[in-house]
Scaffold this motif. Sequence first.
Motif, PDB file in Angstrom:
ATOM      1  N   TYR A  80     -28.837 -24.285  27.800  1.00 58.56           N
ATOM      2  CA  TYR A  80     -28.366 -25.439  26.965  1.00 58.56           C
ATOM      3  C   TYR A  80     -29.252 -25.290  25.786  1.00 58.56           C
ATOM      4  O   TYR A  80     -30.419 -25.180  26.093  1.00 58.56           O
ATOM      5  N   GLN A 136     -19.649 -20.918  10.071  1.00 61.62           N
ATOM      6  CA  GLN A 136     -20.162 -21.106  11.373  1.00 61.62           C
ATOM      7  C   GLN A 136     -20.086 -22.758  11.697  1.00 61.62           C
ATOM      8  O   GLN A 136     -19.621 -23.309  12.867  1.00 61.62           O
ATOM      9  N   ASP A 171     -17.911 -24.436  14.707  1.00 65.69           N
ATOM     10  CA  ASP A 171     -18.560 -25.262  15.714  1.00 65.69           C
ATOM     11  C   ASP A 171     -17.932 -26.702  15.560  1.00 65.69           C
ATOM     12  O   ASP A 171     -17.820 -27.327  16.736  1.00 65.69           O
ATOM     13  N   PHE A 195     -25.871 -29.919  16.888  1.00 62.54           N
ATOM     14  CA  PHE A 195     -25.037 -29.428  17.814  1.00 62.54           C
ATOM     15  C   PHE A 195     -25.810 -29.099  18.969  1.00 62.54           C
ATOM     16  O   PHE A 195     -26.944 -28.871  19.254  1.00 62.54           O
ATOM     17  N   TYR A 240     -25.511 -26.428  22.420  1.00 62.51           N
ATOM     18  CA  TYR A 240     -24.977 -25.263  22.869  1.00 62.51           C
ATOM     19  C   TYR A 240     -24.974 -25.030  24.346  1.00 62.51           C
ATOM     20  O   TYR A 240     -26.017 -25.187  24.552  1.00 62.51           O
ATOM     21  N   HIS A 241     -23.983 -24.499  24.995  1.00 64.99           N
ATOM     22  CA  HIS A 241     -24.018 -23.996  26.361  1.00 64.99           C
ATOM     23  C   HIS A 241     -23.612 -22.701  26.246  1.00 64.99           C
ATOM     24  O   HIS A 241     -22.549 -22.368  25.878  1.00 64.99           O
ATOM     25  N   GLY A 279     -24.370 -20.492  24.218  1.00 69.32           N
ATOM     26  CA  GLY A 279     -23.930 -20.059  22.683  1.00 69.32           C
ATOM     27  C   GLY A 279     -22.650 -20.905  22.524  1.00 69.32           C
ATOM     28  O   GLY A 279     -22.229 -20.852  21.229  1.00 69.32           O
ATOM     29  N   GLU A 280     -21.955 -21.758  23.237  1.00 72.30           N
ATOM     30  CA  GLU A 280     -20.571 -22.485  22.797  1.00 72.30           C
ATOM     31  C   GLU A 280     -20.800 -23.866  22.410  1.00 72.30           C
ATOM     32  O   GLU A 280     -21.801 -24.687  23.458  1.00 72.30           O
ATOM     33  N   PRO A 281     -20.559 -24.105  21.328  1.00 70.96           N
ATOM     34  CA  PRO A 281     -20.759 -25.744  21.088  1.00 70.96           C
ATOM     35  C   PRO A 281     -20.246 -26.816  21.910  1.00 70.96           C
ATOM     36  O   PRO A 281     -19.024 -26.557  22.298  1.00 70.96           O
TER      37      PRO A 281
END
Length: 390
Positions: A199, A211, A215, A256, A258-259, A261-263
Amino acid sequence: MSLLEVSTARHRRQFLELPARIYRNHPNWISPIDNDIEAAFDPRRNPNFQHGTATRWVLTDAQGSAIGRIAAFVNELTAHADTTLATGGIGFFECINDQAAANQLFSIAQEWLMARGMEAMDGPINFGERDRFWGLLVSGFTEPNYGMFYHPPYYQQLFEHYGFQVYFKQYTCHREVAEPLHPSFARTAERYAQEEPDYTFAHSAGRSADQMARDFHHVYNLAWANHSGINPMTLDKAHQLVRQMRPVMDTRLLWFAYHEGEPVAFFVSLPELNQIFKHVGPRLNLGGKIRFVWEKWRYERRQPRKMFGVIFGVVPAHQGKGVESAMLVHAQEALVAAGYTEIEMNWIGDFNPRMLALTRAIGARISKTHVTYRKLFDPTRRFERSAIIR
């Protein structure tokens, strides 16, 4: 009194100028921007006309002076969210303190909606998204945030005497930015730093507009789009929102989580624009735009400086894990460093107890209450309030 459907430049000017008469003795009133109001009724600028329709009226006295206004709209994407009740909307209501005048306005809107198959009307709402021009102010008559109407206290009586009932309440919550968070927030952030390296937490400074839009789009559709009355957002719409915000955006206010790299969560805020617009006025012509640039420059260099929370959300798969707590710890440090001193978080519905609990947990207090009313056209039908989000 005469009701006139807005169809000429004169009618539009009466529609826009009436609030200045209503609020001339209300020092906390800040005029909305004329262009923002007109955009709601322009099919070229409001995509809701692709699947709906709207009209508006002004009410004049014997001398031809405007004493009231109202708009009515049907949005086919939301009119049948309750499959048992076709519901239209009314909004942009303004009126002198006269129940007979208000009743004429409400009645013409109700007749127009009934002719289009509606069985109820919600109001005051917007012909568009819930983030602006939504709800009647009934408590906390302080300066309004950008995109939210200020109303005199007697409007509540005008609505309720006509037969409107409370469908839901929406709260604005206030806190000092530097006020310490509960110690549990810091412990959660420390746990993530030590035990959850997948995270990360970051604001949008340095990120491209594309981006940011991607996101925001990803988290919004997973966290919010399944709620009643809220439609999924297209990526094009997300890009449009970012473009609209760019002139006033402070990317340090867009946070934001991120996990891998994914929001998975966001906390989106903006500088509180009414603290600028109250010195500019409602018309963004060339002179108004020049004045806005000057007032924005002054705002960025003074304190106290206010921001307002636009939207907060966590993807369902990551809820209940403290992600929002860790994100807010990181955000608070950056917001204090950026010079912001207070925040108001708009639009927290009473149907969302989790969000209300979070605002209490961070020490925010309710500073304003708006009400979204519903009027059933069949008085024998049982009234139900908005469902609670579980």
